[in-house]
Design an enzyme around this catalytic site. Structure first.
Site, mmCIF file in Angstrom:
data_model
loop_
_atom_site.group_PDB
_atom_site.id
_atom_site.type_symbol
_atom_site.label_atom_id
_atom_site.label_comp_id
_atom_site.label_asym_id
_atom_site.label_seq_id
_atom_site.Cartn_x
_atom_site.Cartn_y
_atom_site.Cartn_z
ATOM 1 N N VAL A 106 23.654 -27.671 0.353
ATOM 2 C CA VAL A 106 23.922 -28.426 -0.863
ATOM 3 C C VAL A 106 25.393 -28.184 -1.200
ATOM 4 O O VAL A 106 25.888 -27.068 -1.013
ATOM 5 C CB VAL A 106 23.017 -27.950 -2.024
ATOM 6 C CG1 VAL A 106 23.399 -28.629 -3.339
ATOM 7 C CG2 VAL A 106 21.545 -28.210 -1.694
ATOM 8 N N CYS A 107 26.066 -29.240 -1.654
ATOM 9 C CA CYS A 107 27.428 -29.094 -2.191
ATOM 10 C C CYS A 107 28.360 -28.513 -1.104
ATOM 11 O O CYS A 107 28.255 -28.901 0.067
ATOM 12 C CB CYS A 107 27.334 -28.220 -3.449
ATOM 13 S SG CYS A 107 28.754 -28.204 -4.554
ATOM 14 N N THR A 108 29.241 -27.597 -1.468
ATOM 15 C CA THR A 108 30.181 -27.037 -0.491
ATOM 16 C C THR A 108 29.517 -26.056 0.469
ATOM 17 O O THR A 108 30.213 -25.473 1.311
ATOM 18 C CB THR A 108 31.351 -26.343 -1.209
ATOM 19 O OG1 THR A 108 30.824 -25.495 -2.237
ATOM 20 C CG2 THR A 108 32.285 -27.363 -1.843
ATOM 21 N N GLY A 156 25.018 -33.682 -1.585
ATOM 22 C CA GLY A 156 26.325 -33.698 -2.242
ATOM 23 C C GLY A 156 26.434 -32.590 -3.276
ATOM 24 O O GLY A 156 25.751 -31.564 -3.179
#
Lengths: 234, 234
Positions: A106-108, A156
């Site tokens: 998820v995310c970075t 994202g």
């Protein structure tokens, strides 16, 4: 619909590190912990406590003590680029990811997967502000909220983790099962205002957020280049 | 837009108890921790650790040691009806709520606010499956995802906490500020399928979830009636 009584045990490892953003994994955890016969392990190096913006997560599993997993989930956070350069942490990510049916983030968290070598030539999502950091690793940047490329499933930024988790749960247990969990968690989001993506945010809001993140950009790109150099010379 | 440098300190207390659903408060925490000059305290009776479906929250504040707060936030969970009958916990809820500018909840946290006497004659949201439990307390059931009645702000089930938090953040710091945090957390939800509310879920999915919750209904209603009796005789 999957039957929790007869489903084989499903080991899901959430790999935590200092500077993680907690909603990146608490959202998915709340969804995935309800997968049939799931054993969800939040884990860190040596099982050390992880503090995330004031919340302290304790009694974590030790990453090195987990023999294997079905799903590896790596959340993001401002500490993600430091984690990419932590060889002890990255060794566990490589080992557990190598055994997993699904390698996810998820995310970075996708930057960590990329630094581990899992995203070379693969499409991956990331927090919108940090997508460019995927490029030194040869990953293909996706602007999707949830991206899938083979056994790689990536979400994202931050809140995308909940959408990601329902996509994964449907994959693991079927759509009917996932929809029952969705109803139980009343996931019918209704943001009070629009603009959660750079394409839809008012320009002045986008500029404000970019200005806040700007000071971090140079160091994070340097860290990504260093991690990519190490990956290539490994 | 609120300036974090000059904003007065804003004390937000999240009151935890055994059996809380973690996403009820981790979602709002991730949003509200970014309010200007916010001091967000996750707190429990005696500061005891709180385990929620495998995640352990440690180093919590002691509810009794917090002199006052600007915002009291009570999350929900399957433990909410037991918490209503825990006099030591409820005494802290009444005391802190009495000092707060905003008395708030997510999910079945509104049952705890009701049992504390804050919702008598007030409109409040709750998890869809448990709204009826508000009635013994004389609260007015709202089907809204985020409901406001004076200084009472309540969210619906679990994931409604994120929408609730953005409504509250806009109230505390202005809409432009809240929208910048929204963009930072990439809150542009995109569930992979519909049906997160009983009105939109397929009938067979609704029946499945209701069947799972059914065995709890009788005890929970009995607990709510007992808590309402105590409130009336207080």
């Amino acid at each position: 619909m999957a039957d929790p009584e007869t489903a084989p045990e499903l080991v899901i490892v959430i790999a935590l590190y200092p500077g993680v953003t907690h909603l990146d994994f608490t959202g998915p955890h709340q969804v995935l912990v309800r997968a049939p016969n799931a054993k969800v392990l939040a884990a860190s190096l040596d099982g050390q406590d992880i503090e995330a913006e004031g919340l302290v997560f304790a009694r974590l599993a030790d990453l090195a003590a987990i023999p294997r997993c079905d799903v590896l989930l790596v959340p993001g956070g401002f500490g993600a680029t430091d984690a990419m350069l932590d060889e002890a942490f990255m060794a566990q990510i490589r080992r557990l990811g190598g055994s997993a049916r699904y390698i996810t983030s998820v995310c970075t968290g996708s930057l960590i997967l990329a630094a581990a070598g899992f995203l070379t030539g693969r499409r991956a999502a990331c927090h919108w502000a940090w997508r460019e950091l995927l490029k030194p690793f040869g990953a293909i940047v996706s602007e999707a909220r949830v991206e899938r490329d083979g056994n790689i499933l990536t979400g994202g930024g931050v809140t995308a983790g909940i959408d990601f988790a329902f996509v994964l749960l449907a994959e693991l247990a079927g759509e009917a099962y996932a929809r029952a969990i969705q109803l139980g968690l009343e996931y019918a989001p209704a943001p009070p205002f629009e603009g959660g993506r750079p394409e839809t945010a008012p320009p002045e809001i986008l500029a404000t957020v970019q200005a806040r993140m700007g000071p971090l950009a140079e160091k994070r790109m340097a860290d990504a280049r260093e991690a990519a150099r190490r990956l290539q010379s490994a």
